[in-house]
Each structure stands twice: as structure tokens, then as C-alpha cells.
Design a protein around this motif. Structure first.
Motif, PDB file in Angstrom:
ATOM      1  N   ILE A  18       9.937   0.515  -4.325  1.00  0.00           N
ATOM      2  CA  ILE A  18      10.468   1.776  -3.814  1.00  0.00           C
ATOM      3  C   ILE A  18       9.461   2.879  -4.120  1.00  0.00           C
ATOM      4  N   ILE A  19       8.995   3.537  -3.082  1.00  0.00           N
ATOM      5  CA  ILE A  19       7.966   4.565  -3.221  1.00  0.00           C
ATOM      6  C   ILE A  19       8.606   5.946  -3.202  1.00  0.00           C
ATOM      7  N   VAL A  53      10.669   5.672   0.417  1.00  0.00           N
ATOM      8  CA  VAL A  53       9.933   4.780   1.306  1.00  0.00           C
ATOM      9  C   VAL A  53       9.903   3.411   0.626  1.00  0.00           C
ATOM     10  N   PHE A  54       9.933   2.345   1.407  1.00  0.00           N
ATOM     11  CA  PHE A  54       9.988   0.997   0.838  1.00  0.00           C
ATOM     12  C   PHE A  54       8.785   0.180   1.278  1.00  0.00           C
ATOM     13  N   ASP A 102      -3.665   4.379  -4.711  1.00  0.00           N
ATOM     14  CA  ASP A 102      -3.756   4.326  -6.172  1.00  0.00           C
ATOM     15  C   ASP A 102      -3.694   2.898  -6.688  1.00  0.00           C
ATOM     16  N   GLU A 103      -3.061   2.015  -5.927  1.00  0.00           N
ATOM     17  CA  GLU A 103      -2.926   0.610  -6.316  1.00  0.00           C
ATOM     18  C   GLU A 103      -3.798  -0.308  -5.471  1.00  0.00           C
ATOM     19  N   GLY A 104      -4.772   0.295  -4.778  1.00  0.00           N
ATOM     20  CA  GLY A 104      -5.722  -0.499  -4.011  1.00  0.00           C
ATOM     21  C   GLY A 104      -5.196  -1.022  -2.691  1.00  0.00           C
ATOM     22  N   ILE A 105      -4.109  -0.454  -2.189  1.00  0.00           N
ATOM     23  CA  ILE A 105      -3.558  -0.867  -0.893  1.00  0.00           C
ATOM     24  C   ILE A 105      -4.038   0.114   0.172  1.00  0.00           C
ATOM     25  N   ALA A 106      -4.757  -0.401   1.154  1.00  0.00           N
ATOM     26  CA  ALA A 106      -5.341   0.437   2.200  1.00  0.00           C
ATOM     27  C   ALA A 106      -4.485   0.394   3.464  1.00  0.00           C
ATOM     28  N   PRO A 325       4.315   1.883  -8.776  1.00  0.00           N
ATOM     29  CA  PRO A 325       3.994   0.499  -8.394  1.00  0.00           C
ATOM     30  C   PRO A 325       4.913  -0.583  -8.971  1.00  0.00           C
ATOM     31  N   LYS A 326       5.918  -0.200  -9.755  1.00  0.00           N
ATOM     32  CA  LYS A 326       6.849  -1.207 -10.262  1.00  0.00           C
ATOM     33  C   LYS A 326       7.693  -1.743  -9.110  1.00  0.00           C
TER      34      LYS A 326
END
Length: 359
Positions: A18-19, A53-54, A102-106, A325-326
Motif C-alpha cells: 500500500i503506497i 495507491v496499491f 526509492d526502491e529501485g522500481i522504474a 515499501p513494507k
């Protein structure tokens, strides 16, 4: 007892995170969402609300975003001028892509964007994603809203939202008879891990999401979009009536720890409502009767302790749920449902806060 909200069996689950999109919207009058005759005395404005956002990650490696929240440059759009005139307080610090980075997801890693519906606080800015990212919408969407602006100035979406990408409209008749409870369902990955649900009323083509968070036992998160805007539109219900005691106490500074449900029952009685009737009736939507029917169907899901229902602007889950990121798959183990279910009652402090039973 057989569950009210029957979900097709499945042996696969998906990862969900969950963002917090960083969007905050304050100053909205409650009459914007609820009918005047269902208003609660003293509850005149909504609390400042988030836009969840999910991020859904399938075992195949596919990544899906359910909604995008508010785009950071919303003020530059025509909708920004209109919304700005409402006098609401709107803050957005980051776009979803910045948070993912921030977590390397582009952007190229996202296979699909699913819009619950086309309102400005859900659509974000799909143009930031490459053409390989499809945009998924609900039934009737294309006929109602395409072409977007500026070709069609009356459309609430932009041509750039879908330009050079697949705009996929879900056909719930493709899986004839597939349902979750009374809601038509579409098996998004084909393995029972994630369903899109037909939840009309708020807008044309409104979608909810139902993700299997664990198997054996089965647990789920239901992403409600805008099928409701406050827990009081959903609860109480015939399937989830007011409990005799509410724990945790909706007013954290109150003692004793347990809140007597009789306080809320009396409030309902004074308002001409039953203890198993939701506090509010819907006032906002394209088709109000249909929106109310969708809520009634969703109340069956909300009655299950194995389904964590979270709508897009639910504020009382803040500080309880784990955010990106959890991951959120262990929501039941952590007791999020019990901790948040009646949290919305905090908004009724002006109406019942002086009751001696709460002291």
C-alpha cells in the motif's frame, strides 16, 4: 456458517504493498458526500484524507498499480482550476513514480495501471510511463470518456493518458457467471490471485480490486476505490451491526478503554436509523441508487474477518497499516481489521463526546 461473500477458490496469491501517495485533501464539507438527512450533528467537514495507491506483484513478475493518486502538477490542469475554486486544501509532495524509484522500481517495470475510475484524485499521470504499460479501465469507459481532452474538452481525462498505449476495457461478461459475492468479477491474472470487481454507481466503469493475500487459509484485501468515502457509509450493516463494546476506543483519550455501543445505538435512534443501518446515505455519484446498491453488496464482504476492506481515502487506517515499501499480505496476523474497523467513529465526537458513558 457459510460466508456471505463467496469468492472463487484459488491456490495462488499475489504480493500487495500500500503506497501513501503523499496526497492530502482537507476542508471537504460532509454534505459533498452524504445526504443532509443522514448527517451527524457537528460532523460538518471530512477529516484530511489520503489517496492510497496499491502495488500488486504477481508470481510471474508482472507489476500492476491500482490507481495513481493525484499528480503533483494537478494545479496546471483545467481540473486544478475547478477544484481550486472549492476552497479545499490540497497537498501533493511526490508522484507515485518518485516513491517507487526509492526502491529501485522504474516506470518500465510497471506492466499495467488500473484506474478504479477517471476522477482527478485517482488517475495520476500515466504519460510518465512508457507505451509498454497498459491502462486498464472499467466497462463503458471508452464510450463515455474517449477521446480525452483537448480533443474533447468535456472529457475528464487527457489524450496523453492513453496515447500510444493499450487502453484495455474490462468485459465482465467474458467470464460469464464469475462473481465475488454479488459482484461481477474478472480474474486479472487467470489464477485467482487478483480479481477486478464491477462496482458501478459512483462513476461509469468504477472498479474495485480483490487480492488474495494468503492461501490456506484464504485472506484478502479489497481495494474499494471510491465506492464509499467514509466508513459510516458502509457500517454498521445487517451483517456487521454495532457491537456491544467497541475496542479500540474510537476516542483514544477516553476512558474506560471499551466504548459502549449503546452510545452509538442511541445516536442512530435519534436520527431515525437502526443499529444495523449505515450512518450515512450516499449523496455523490453518477447514479446514486446504483452506488447505494454497490455499497449494500460490499457490506457482505465487509462482514468477513478474512477480508480487509480499504477504500481510497480512508484516513483512520493511518498509523496502523504498514505502507510501502513494507507489504500488506500479513494484515490479518497484525490485526489491522479489528484495529481500524470502527475508527471512523472518532468523527462523531461533537455529537456524542459529552455522553457520560464515555467518561
Amino acid at each position: 456458517m457459510a460466508p456471505l461473500f463467496k469468492i472463487p477458490p484459488g491456490e495462488s496469491n499475489a504480493r500487495v504493498r500500500i503506497i501513501d501517495s503523499t496526497a492530502r485533501i482537507g476542508g471537504i464539507p460532509t454534505t459533498f458526500f452524504f445526504t443532509p438527512d443522514s448527517a451527524v450533528e457537528g460532523f460538518t467537514h471530512m477529516p484530511t484524507i489520503p489517496c492510497w495507491v496499491f502495488l500488486i506483484e504477481h508470481s510471474s513478475g508482472k507489476k500492476v498499480l491500482f490507481d495513481l493518486g493525484v499528480r503533483k502538477d494537478w494545479r496546471n490542469l483545467s481540473v486544478g482550476l475547478r477544484i481550486g475554486g472549492y476552497g479545499w486544501d490540497i497537498q501533493v509532495d511526490r508522484d507515485v513514480l518518485e516513491i517507487l524509484a526509492d526502491e529501485g522500481i522504474a516506470a518500465k517495470d510497471i506492466n499495467s495501471i488500473i484506474w478504479s475510475h477517471m476522477h482527478w484524485d485517482h488517475v495520476g499521470d500515466p504519460s510518465l510511463f512508457p507505451s509498454s504499460t497498459e491502462l486498464v479501465v472499467g466497462p463503458g469507459f471508452k464510450k463515455a470518456f474517449v477521446p480525452g481532452a483537448p480533443a474533447n474538452p468535456a472529457s475528464p481525462i487527457l489524450e496523453t493518458d492513453y496515447k500510444d498505449r493499450e487502453l484495455r476495457e474490462i468485459d465482465f461478461d467474458q467470464d460469464i457467471g464469475l462473481k465475488a459475492g454479488q459482484l461481477k468479477a474478472f480474474d486479472f491474472f487467470g489464477d485467482g490471485s487478483f480479481y477486478l470487481l464491477d462496482t458501478p454507481g459512483h462513476t461509469i466503469g468504477h472498479l474495485a480490486g480483490l487480492l488474495r493475500t494468503t492461501t490456506n487459509p484464504d485472506t484478502f484485501i479489497m481495494m474499494g476505490g471510491d465506492l464509499c468515502h467514509h466508513g459510516g457509509e458502509l457500517r454498521p450493516s445487517p451483517h456487521r451491526p454495532l457491537p456491544a463494546e467497541i475496542n479500540p476506543h474510537p476516542w483514544a483519550n477516553m476512558r474506560p478503554r471499551l466504548c459502549p455501543g449503546g452510545v452509538l445505538e442511541d445516536l442512530q435512534e435519534k436520527r431515525g436509523r437502526n443499529k444495523d443501518q449505515a450512518f450515512f446515505d450516499v449523496a455523490m455519484g453518477m447514479d446514486i441508487p446504483e452506488a447505494q446498491r454497490t455499497i449494500h453488496k460490499t457490506q457482505e464482504a465487509d462482514a468477513s474477518d478474512d477480508i480487509f476492506f480499504i477504500f481510497a481515502h480512508e484516513d483512520n487506517v493511518m498509523g496502523v497499516i504498514d505502507i510501502f515499501p513494507k507489504e500488506a499480505n500479513d494484515w490479518k496476523e497484525k490485526g489491522w481489521g479489528d484495529q481500524t474497523r470502527w475508527g471512523f467513529l472518532k468523527d462523531f465526537d461533537p455529537a456524542v463526546g459529552n455522553d457520560s458513558r464515555l467518561k
